[in-house]
Design a protein around this motif. Structure first.
Motif, short mmCIF file in Angstrom:
data_model
loop_
_atom_site.label_atom_id
_atom_site.label_comp_id
_atom_site.label_asym_id
_atom_site.label_seq_id
_atom_site.Cartn_x
_atom_site.Cartn_y
_atom_site.Cartn_z
N ARG A 46 0.84 -1.21 0.00
CA ARG A 46 0.00 0.00 0.00
C ARG A 46 0.87 1.25 0.00
NH1 ARG A 46 -5.51 0.54 1.56
NH2 ARG A 46 -6.08 2.70 1.96
N LEU A 47 1.94 1.23 0.79
CA LEU A 47 2.84 2.38 0.85
C LEU A 47 3.45 2.68 -0.52
CD1 LEU A 47 4.39 4.52 2.48
CD2 LEU A 47 6.04 2.73 3.06
N GLY A 48 3.97 1.66 -1.18
CA GLY A 48 4.55 1.86 -2.50
C GLY A 48 3.54 2.39 -3.50
N LYS A 49 2.35 1.83 -3.48
CA LYS A 49 1.30 2.29 -4.41
C LYS A 49 0.86 3.72 -4.11
CE LYS A 49 -0.52 -2.22 -5.68
NZ LYS A 49 -1.64 -3.16 -5.60
N ALA A 50 0.79 4.07 -2.83
CA ALA A 50 0.38 5.43 -2.45
C ALA A 50 1.42 6.46 -2.87
CB ALA A 50 0.13 5.51 -0.94
N ILE A 51 2.70 6.13 -2.69
CA ILE A 51 3.77 7.03 -3.12
C ILE A 51 3.69 7.26 -4.62
CG2 ILE A 51 6.28 7.22 -3.40
CD1 ILE A 51 6.50 5.79 -0.63
N GLU A 52 3.48 6.18 -5.35
CA GLU A 52 3.38 6.28 -6.82
C GLU A 52 2.12 7.04 -7.24
OE1 GLU A 52 2.93 3.27 -10.59
OE2 GLU A 52 4.11 2.61 -8.88
N ALA A 53 0.98 6.72 -6.63
CA ALA A 53 -0.29 7.35 -7.00
C ALA A 53 -0.27 8.85 -6.75
CB ALA A 53 -1.44 6.71 -6.22
N LYS A 54 0.42 9.28 -5.71
CA LYS A 54 0.50 10.71 -5.40
C LYS A 54 1.60 11.42 -6.19
CE LYS A 54 -1.66 10.79 -0.90
NZ LYS A 54 -2.68 11.79 -1.16
#
Length: 117
Positions: A46-54
């Motif tokens: 989730r952390l990796g995806k959130a960093i990428e999504a933002k």
């Protein structure tokens, strides 16, 4: 001839923040425990995806080996601030991304104060 190791120069900072998150996986019965056994996998995903999504291109994220405080896991540390977090829910990850990684504000309720014994 000058010694290049003693000359002062400025190094470029690649990231505003760099997150190291422990991915160590030991058996559930191991006496030291591990972040993997504590359920870190979905949190770090989730952390990796959130960093990428933002679009946080100035935030590095590295899956690390053991950070040395196994029983306290899952653990992550944010540099250069040196702030250790122990997120346990997806909402904790969202708060760390929104507050610390985006706005530069530490999430005190998730901070772990660690000491070597």
């Amino acid at each position: 001839m000058s010694d290049s190791m003693t000359e002062e120069f400025e190094l470029p900072q690649l990231y505003r923040h760099h997150v190291f998150a422990c991915h160590t996986q030991r058996p559930p019965t191991h006496p030291r425990g591990s972040c993997g056994a504590s359920g870190c996998g979905p949190l770090w995903e989730r952390l990796g995806k959130a960093i990428e999504a933002k679009g946080l291109a100035d935030v590095g994220f590295t899956a690390s080996g053991c950070l040395g405080f196994c029983a306290a896991g899952p653990l992550m540390v944010v540099y250069p601030d040196g702030v250790w977090y122990r997120p346990t829910t997806p909402e904790d990850i969202d708060e760390i991304v929104d507050q610390h990684l985006t706005q530069g504000r530490r999430v005190d309720r998730l901070v772990m104060v660690l000491a070597r014994s």
